[in-house]
Design an enzyme around this catalytic site. Sequence first.
Site, mmCIF file in Angstrom:
data_model
loop_
_atom_site.group_PDB
_atom_site.id
_atom_site.type_symbol
_atom_site.label_atom_id
_atom_site.label_comp_id
_atom_site.label_asym_id
_atom_site.label_seq_id
_atom_site.Cartn_x
_atom_site.Cartn_y
_atom_site.Cartn_z
ATOM 1 N N LEU A 1 88.713 -20.938 17.909
ATOM 2 C CA LEU A 1 87.733 -21.594 18.766
ATOM 3 C C LEU A 1 86.776 -20.501 19.194
ATOM 4 C CD1 LEU A 1 89.574 -24.000 21.255
ATOM 5 C CD2 LEU A 1 87.784 -24.593 19.635
ATOM 6 N N ASP A 2 85.492 -20.800 19.175
ATOM 7 C CA ASP A 2 84.501 -19.810 19.569
ATOM 8 C C ASP A 2 84.726 -19.356 21.008
ATOM 9 O OD1 ASP A 2 83.151 -20.044 17.118
ATOM 10 O OD2 ASP A 2 81.973 -21.724 17.867
ATOM 11 N N PHE A 3 84.226 -18.183 21.314
ATOM 12 C CA PHE A 3 84.299 -17.589 22.651
ATOM 13 C C PHE A 3 83.796 -18.565 23.710
ATOM 14 C CE2 PHE A 3 82.197 -14.663 25.793
ATOM 15 C CZ PHE A 3 83.344 -14.052 26.273
ATOM 16 N N ASP A 4 82.735 -19.324 23.375
ATOM 17 C CA ASP A 4 82.132 -20.234 24.345
ATOM 18 C C ASP A 4 82.602 -21.679 24.202
ATOM 19 O OD1 ASP A 4 80.812 -20.388 21.933
ATOM 20 O OD2 ASP A 4 78.800 -20.338 22.785
ATOM 21 N N SER A 5 83.666 -21.898 23.442
ATOM 22 C CA SER A 5 84.277 -23.229 23.332
ATOM 23 C C SER A 5 85.610 -23.229 24.075
ATOM 24 C CB SER A 5 84.494 -23.604 21.869
ATOM 25 O OG SER A 5 83.254 -23.687 21.199
#
Length: 188
Positions: free
Chosen positions: A41-45
Site C-alpha cells: 500500500l502506498d505511503f499515503d494510502s
Amino acid sequence: MDRLILFNKPFQVLCQFTGDGGRATLADFIKVPDVYAAGRLDFDSEGLLLLTNAGWLQHLIADPKHKLPKTYLVQIERMPTEQTLKQLAVGVKLNDGMTKPAKVELIEEPNLWPRLPTIRDRKTVPTAWLRLTITEGRNRQVRRMTAAVGHATLRLIREKVGDWELGELQPGEWKEVKCPPPSQYRNR
C-alpha cells in the site's frame, strides 16, 4: 507453521520493516518475527495490508496473474457522472495500457476513523466516495484511474483483499487469523 496477519496500515506508514529517513514503518506496529507484507500500500494510502511468512501465500496475494480482487474506498474530488462510473468499470487508458474492467459504485460517505492530517477541504468543490474493486496491482493504479477520468483521489483505503476484510480494525491494529491451506487456492 504458516502465519497470516491482517493489519490496518495507517496513513504515512511505509510497507516495509526497515527505516527510511525517520518515517514510520511496519516495525513500529508489528513485533511478529519473520512475516513480510504480501503486496503493498502506498505511503499515503490506508487500510488492509496482509503479512505472512508463507511464500506461497505471499505469491498468491501479490502476483497479479492470480487476479485476487482488491476493494478500495476512494474519496474523490467532485461528483462523478454515470458516464465516469461506466468508464471506470469498463477500463481506463493509462500510460502503461488499459486497465482491466473493475467493479465500481457510488456510495454514501463511510463511517471511518479521522485521518491526520485531515483531507484538504475546499468549500466550493464537493467530494464523493466510491467502492472500487480491481483485479490488477499496478503502481498507484486506483489513483491513476480516478485521475484519468478527471477526479483526483483525496483518500484511499483498502478494505478487502480476496476473502480477507479490514473489518473493525483501527489504524495501527492487527490480528492474526488462521492461514488457509495451500490446497484451497490451487485452482486459482
